[in-house]
Design an enzyme around this catalytic site. Sequence first.
Site, PDB file in Angstrom:
ATOM      1  N   ASN A  10       0.821  -1.205   0.000  1.00  0.00           N
ATOM      2  CA  ASN A  10       0.000   0.000   0.000  1.00  0.00           C
ATOM      3  C   ASN A  10       0.858   1.259   0.000  1.00  0.00           C
ATOM      4  OD1 ASN A  10       0.530  -0.995   2.653  1.00  0.00           O
ATOM      5  ND2 ASN A  10      -1.032   0.306   3.536  1.00  0.00           N
TER       6      ASN A  10
ATOM      7  N   CYS B  46      -4.320   0.739  -2.308  1.00  0.00           N
ATOM      8  CA  CYS B  46      -4.115  -0.519  -1.594  1.00  0.00           C
ATOM      9  C   CYS B  46      -3.057  -1.382  -2.289  1.00  0.00           C
ATOM     10  CB  CYS B  46      -5.406  -1.325  -1.552  1.00  0.00           C
ATOM     11  SG  CYS B  46      -6.723  -0.596  -0.598  1.00  0.00           S
TER      12      CYS B  46
ATOM     13  N   GLU C 128      -3.101  -4.520  -3.063  1.00  0.00           N
ATOM     14  CA  GLU C 128      -3.623  -5.429  -4.097  1.00  0.00           C
ATOM     15  C   GLU C 128      -3.700  -4.726  -5.447  1.00  0.00           C
ATOM     16  OE1 GLU C 128      -4.820  -4.766  -1.107  1.00  0.00           O
ATOM     17  OE2 GLU C 128      -6.095  -6.365  -0.320  1.00  0.00           O
TER      18      GLU C 128
ATOM     19  N   CYS D  83     -10.298  -5.073   0.758  1.00  0.00           N
ATOM     20  CA  CYS D  83     -11.402  -4.102   0.782  1.00  0.00           C
ATOM     21  C   CYS D  83     -12.295  -4.303  -0.447  1.00  0.00           C
ATOM     22  CB  CYS D  83     -10.861  -2.674   0.829  1.00  0.00           C
ATOM     23  SG  CYS D  83     -10.286  -2.049  -0.750  1.00  0.00           S
TER      24      CYS D  83
HETATM   25  N1  THU Z   1      -5.274  -1.466   2.591  1.00  0.00           N
HETATM   26  C1  THU Z   1      -4.750  -2.287   1.627  1.00  0.00           C
HETATM   27  O1  THU Z   1      -3.614  -2.074   1.155  1.00  0.00           O
HETATM   28  N2  THU Z   1      -5.510  -3.313   1.192  1.00  0.00           N
HETATM   29  C2  THU Z   1      -6.766  -3.593   1.620  1.00  0.00           C
HETATM   30  O2  THU Z   1      -7.417  -4.491   1.085  1.00  0.00           O
HETATM   31  C3  THU Z   1      -7.350  -2.834   2.720  1.00  0.00           C
HETATM   32  C4  THU Z   1      -6.584  -1.661   3.178  1.00  0.00           C
HETATM   33  C5  THU Z   1      -4.485  -0.330   3.039  1.00  0.00           C
HETATM   34  C6  THU Z   1      -5.053   1.001   2.680  1.00  0.00           C
HETATM   35  C7  THU Z   1      -4.450   1.893   3.735  1.00  0.00           C
HETATM   36  O3  THU Z   1      -3.169   2.303   3.268  1.00  0.00           O
HETATM   37  C8  THU Z   1      -4.272   0.979   4.933  1.00  0.00           C
HETATM   38  O4  THU Z   1      -4.375  -0.345   4.447  1.00  0.00           O
HETATM   39  C9  THU Z   1      -5.299   1.182   6.022  1.00  0.00           C
HETATM   40  O5  THU Z   1      -6.583   1.154   5.517  1.00  0.00           O
END
Ligand code: THU
Length: 160
Positions: free
Chosen positions: A62, A73, A75, A112
């Site tokens: 992320n 994110c 992914e 998410c």
């Molecule tokens: N985040 C991800 O990288 N992937 C997800 O599926 C959920 C959330 C990150 C976004 C943000 O930088 C941190 O996690 C907190 O939400």
Amino acid sequence: MRKGDLNISYRIYANLAELGKSDADLMLAAEKSLRNAYAVYSGFKVGAALLLENGETILGNNQENIAFPSSLCAERVALYYCKANYPDVKVLKIAITAKASSSKLIVPVTPCGACRQVMSEYERIQDTSIEVILKGEEGEVFVFDRVADLLPLAFQTTAL
Ligand code: THU
């Protein structure tokens, strides 16, 4: 009126050893990748590793920004890089893990909704399933055979 049913099953492994070497290696790559996350605002580092059908592994983590909605994110960092550079190579698997600065994550991190939507479309256009492997910092590992199981009734239409 008719009643619809959704049945979703997934596998739960006690740990990486039970998961098996190749999937465990993919998860270890995701764990390594999260170290490069830029998560200075949330303190929540996420790593993703894609296994491609050509045997290559693509990593993502992320990337946050002071303009919060500009963040992305792990992914989607991995998937967009993958599709930008290997547009015709199928994705076989994605391993996702996370590490929080506030507490130890003992349950698998689950992607998410926006990431599920993106994974779901790539799964649909490549016409073969993408296995999703999820883990926290420690503890059990969840394995879903396909993204569609994580996003039933995903938005798709021929009207666009
Ligand atoms: N985040 C991800 O990288 N992937 C997800 O599926 C959920 C959330 C990150 C976004 C943000 O930088 C941190 O996690 C907190 O939400």
